[in-house]
Design a protein around this motif. Structure first.
Motif, PDB file in Angstrom:
ATOM      1  N   PRO A 283       0.832  -1.214   0.000  1.00  0.00           N
ATOM      2  CA  PRO A 283       0.000   0.000   0.000  1.00  0.00           C
ATOM      3  C   PRO A 283       0.868   1.266   0.000  1.00  0.00           C
ATOM      4  N   PRO A 284       0.342   2.365  -0.543  1.00  0.00           N
ATOM      5  CA  PRO A 284       1.116   3.621  -0.585  1.00  0.00           C
ATOM      6  C   PRO A 284       1.598   4.078   0.789  1.00  0.00           C
ATOM      7  N   THR A 285       0.841   3.801   1.835  1.00  0.00           N
ATOM      8  CA  THR A 285       1.212   4.259   3.175  1.00  0.00           C
ATOM      9  C   THR A 285       2.352   3.454   3.789  1.00  0.00           C
ATOM     10  N   GLN A 286       2.739   2.329   3.165  1.00  0.00           N
ATOM     11  CA  GLN A 286       3.791   1.481   3.738  1.00  0.00           C
ATOM     12  C   GLN A 286       5.019   1.366   2.839  1.00  0.00           C
ATOM     13  N   ARG A 287       5.144   2.233   1.847  1.00  0.00           N
ATOM     14  CA  ARG A 287       6.214   2.095   0.861  1.00  0.00           C
ATOM     15  C   ARG A 287       7.495   2.847   1.220  1.00  0.00           C
ATOM     16  N   ALA A 288       7.519   3.514   2.359  1.00  0.00           N
ATOM     17  CA  ALA A 288       8.684   4.337   2.698  1.00  0.00           C
ATOM     18  C   ALA A 288       9.965   3.511   2.771  1.00  0.00           C
ATOM     19  N   PHE A 289       9.858   2.232   3.159  1.00  0.00           N
ATOM     20  CA  PHE A 289      11.064   1.419   3.307  1.00  0.00           C
ATOM     21  C   PHE A 289      11.784   1.194   1.979  1.00  0.00           C
ATOM     22  N   LEU A 290      11.097   1.433   0.858  1.00  0.00           N
ATOM     23  CA  LEU A 290      11.711   1.271  -0.465  1.00  0.00           C
ATOM     24  C   LEU A 290      12.553   2.477  -0.871  1.00  0.00           C
ATOM     25  N   ALA A 291      12.561   3.510  -0.041  1.00  0.00           N
ATOM     26  CA  ALA A 291      13.390   4.698  -0.287  1.00  0.00           C
ATOM     27  C   ALA A 291      13.122   5.307  -1.661  1.00  0.00           C
ATOM     28  N   GLY A 292      11.859   5.362  -2.031  1.00  0.00           N
ATOM     29  CA  GLY A 292      11.488   5.973  -3.297  1.00  0.00           C
ATOM     30  C   GLY A 292      11.666   5.090  -4.510  1.00  0.00           C
ATOM     31  N   ARG A 293      12.032   3.844  -4.302  1.00  0.00           N
ATOM     32  CA  ARG A 293      12.267   2.932  -5.418  1.00  0.00           C
ATOM     33  C   ARG A 293      10.979   2.194  -5.793  1.00  0.00           C
ATOM     34  N   THR A 294      10.889   1.791  -7.044  1.00  0.00           N
ATOM     35  CA  THR A 294       9.792   0.959  -7.522  1.00  0.00           C
ATOM     36  C   THR A 294      10.379  -0.340  -8.055  1.00  0.00           C
ATOM     37  N   PRO A 295      10.145  -1.468  -7.385  1.00  0.00           N
ATOM     38  CA  PRO A 295      10.744  -2.726  -7.850  1.00  0.00           C
ATOM     39  C   PRO A 295      10.188  -3.153  -9.207  1.00  0.00           C
ATOM     40  N   ALA A 296      11.041  -3.754 -10.012  1.00  0.00           N
ATOM     41  CA  ALA A 296      10.564  -4.454 -11.200  1.00  0.00           C
ATOM     42  C   ALA A 296       9.871  -5.729 -10.746  1.00  0.00           C
ATOM     43  N   THR A 297       8.795  -6.115 -11.433  1.00  0.00           N
ATOM     44  CA  THR A 297       8.017  -7.282 -11.016  1.00  0.00           C
ATOM     45  C   THR A 297       7.882  -8.274 -12.166  1.00  0.00           C
ATOM     46  N   THR A 298       7.278  -9.412 -11.873  1.00  0.00           N
ATOM     47  CA  THR A 298       7.084 -10.480 -12.859  1.00  0.00           C
ATOM     48  C   THR A 298       5.626 -10.493 -13.331  1.00  0.00           C
ATOM     49  N   PHE A 299       5.293 -11.452 -14.166  1.00  0.00           N
ATOM     50  CA  PHE A 299       3.934 -11.533 -14.699  1.00  0.00           C
ATOM     51  C   PHE A 299       2.899 -11.820 -13.618  1.00  0.00           C
ATOM     52  N   ILE A 300       3.328 -12.294 -12.439  1.00  0.00           N
ATOM     53  CA  ILE A 300       2.380 -12.517 -11.338  1.00  0.00           C
ATOM     54  C   ILE A 300       1.645 -11.222 -10.999  1.00  0.00           C
ATOM     55  N   GLN A 301       2.326 -10.102 -11.145  1.00  0.00           N
ATOM     56  CA  GLN A 301       1.756  -8.799 -10.824  1.00  0.00           C
ATOM     57  C   GLN A 301       0.444  -8.534 -11.571  1.00  0.00           C
ATOM     58  N   HIS A 302       0.319  -9.094 -12.766  1.00  0.00           N
ATOM     59  CA  HIS A 302      -0.783  -8.718 -13.648  1.00  0.00           C
ATOM     60  C   HIS A 302      -1.851  -9.810 -13.785  1.00  0.00           C
ATOM     61  N   LEU A 303      -1.745 -10.859 -12.986  1.00  0.00           N
ATOM     62  CA  LEU A 303      -2.736 -11.925 -13.078  1.00  0.00           C
ATOM     63  C   LEU A 303      -4.046 -11.505 -12.401  1.00  0.00           C
ATOM     64  N   PRO A 304      -5.170 -12.068 -12.809  1.00  0.00           N
ATOM     65  CA  PRO A 304      -6.467 -11.678 -12.226  1.00  0.00           C
ATOM     66  C   PRO A 304      -6.504 -11.902 -10.713  1.00  0.00           C
ATOM     67  N   TRP A 305      -7.008 -10.913  -9.994  1.00  0.00           N
ATOM     68  CA  TRP A 305      -7.199 -10.970  -8.544  1.00  0.00           C
ATOM     69  C   TRP A 305      -5.905 -11.250  -7.767  1.00  0.00           C
ATOM     70  N   ALA A 306      -4.754 -10.981  -8.374  1.00  0.00           N
ATOM     71  CA  ALA A 306      -3.488 -11.294  -7.701  1.00  0.00           C
ATOM     72  C   ALA A 306      -3.299 -10.455  -6.445  1.00  0.00           C
ATOM     73  N   ARG A 307      -3.779  -9.228  -6.448  1.00  0.00           N
ATOM     74  CA  ARG A 307      -3.601  -8.379  -5.270  1.00  0.00           C
ATOM     75  C   ARG A 307      -4.213  -9.034  -4.027  1.00  0.00           C
TER      76      ARG A 307
END
Length: 378
Positions: free
Chosen positions: A40-64
């Motif tokens: 969630p946006p409220t818990q992303r501070a630990f990434l220090a402003g980075r956005t990880p690259a992800t795999t195809f799992i990210q885009h599968l139906p109802w994966a969230r």
């Protein structure tokens, strides 16, 4: 030296993400790869402003919502991550991250939170959560989990150095993978969780409310001790059921702010911990507050608590055993030294994690003799 950090899926800032946070701090130029990123946006501070690259799992139906249900596809997903341009791969793995494909000349260091728990220790819980309780679909899922165990063992050959988060996990790595490992405890924010000498009469625990945390055991134990008060902080799928089942002397607070969590830890008579955890960061946080612990005497708790000095163990996962431990704590005449309890917890500070991890990193990357250390599990 080009470094890549690879992590399993993430849905928030929890124990394994704290390790990733400190790996980013140690290697700020490293590139980040996650199997899936649903933080969630409220818990992303630990990434220090980075956005990880992800795999195809990210885009599968109802994966969230149902990302763990896609576990059978995750070995394929993690193998699609192209790491050919890196000198060192740091995998933070509680499931499949250690299975990334590497090449000769690369160094792969795996910080192992646990071997793939859903295929080994938690197979039956995974099947229940996924609704695979009977019939052909259950049989197919069991077959897939069998395949995952084979894949999990086979991919250990790409790891040059295993780092375990506790001696409990080091033993599990040896049993499952036949490999030795170096123990580096995960980072605990001992600067935030500070000492308080003021202790009150209530008992306290904080946990995600899922079956393996054994919150039901705590409810049953305190039902037999109506004169003691237990406060439970945390959310999860079983919150409503536990609130319905709780006796009058047990209060389920739900999710609480971090400042409230710290305050509850600081002033509790004791922190109660019934789960068999891989490590148990929340237990170490309570100890950093100078609060004694009553915990089940297995798992990572054995690394954190020094019996009779910083807390007590109960040996059976039963209400009777826990009640007996509460009685021993209250009958103790010597009292507890909160300063000594906190000093014990400082072993798990962020600074300790940095120095111990870098020592292991240098041993694997700078000394030719330890490349492919423990490959035969001697």
């Amino acid at each position: 030296m080009r470094v890549a950090i690879v992590h399993d899926w993430s849905v928030g800032y929890a124990g394994s993400e704290r390790v990733v946070e400190q790996l980013i701090a140690l290697f700020p130029q490293a590139d980040l790869y996650f199997v899936a990123d649903f933080i969630p946006p409220t818990q992303r501070a630990f990434l220090a402003g980075r956005t990880p690259a992800t795999t195809f799992i990210q885009h599968l139906p109802w994966a969230r919502r149902f990302v763990r249900h896609y576990l059978p596809l995750m070995p394929m997903a993690v193998e699609t991550i192209d790491l050919s341009g890196y000198d060192v791969i740091l995998s933070s793995s509680h499931a499949v991250a250690k299975g990334v494909l590497t090449a000769p000349g690369q160094t792969h260091i795996c910080y192992c939170h646990t071997p793939l728990r859903y295929a080994w220790d938690l197979q039956h819980e995974y099947l229940r959560e996924a609704g695979l309780t009977h019939g052909f679909r259950r049989a197919a899922a069991i077959g897939l989990l069998h395949y995952l165990r084979i894949w999990d063992v086979r991919t250990t050959h790409s790891v040059d150095l295993f780092i375990a988060n506790s001696n409990f996990i080091a033993a599990r790595i040896r049993r499952v993978y036949g490999r030795d490992s170096v123990v580096v405890y995960p980072p605990v924010d001992t600067e935030y969780y500070t000492l308080s000498e003021e202790k009150r009469s209530y008992y306290f625990t904080a946990s995600r409310l899922v079956p393996y945390k054994r919150i039901g055991l705590l409810l049953d134990a305190f039902r037999q001790m109506p004169g003691r008060r237990l406060l439970i902080a945390g959310a999860g799928p079983d919150l409503a059921r536990y609130r319905h089942d709780a006796p009058p002397n047990v209060e389920l607070l739900g999710a609480v702010p971090q400042s409230t969590l710290r305050q509850l830890m600081q002033h509790a008579r004791a922190f109660v911990f019934a789960a068999e955890e891989d490590f148990g960061i929340v237990l170490a946080e309570a100890q950093a507050c100078g609060t004694p612990a009553i915990c089940y005497g297995r798992g990572g708790a054995l690394d954190i608590v020094v019996e009779e000095e910083t807390g007590l163990f109960f040996r059976q996962p039963s209400p009777l055993s826990l009640c007996e431990a509460v009685g021993r704590l209250e009958a103790r005449t010597a009292g507890w030294d909160p300063h000594h309890i906190r000093r014990n917890a400082l072993r798990f500070s962020v600074q300790s994690f940095h120095s111990n991890f870098l020592r292991a990193f240098e041993s694997a990357t700078l000394n030719p003799e330890v490349r492919h250390l423990q490959q035969v599990g001697s």
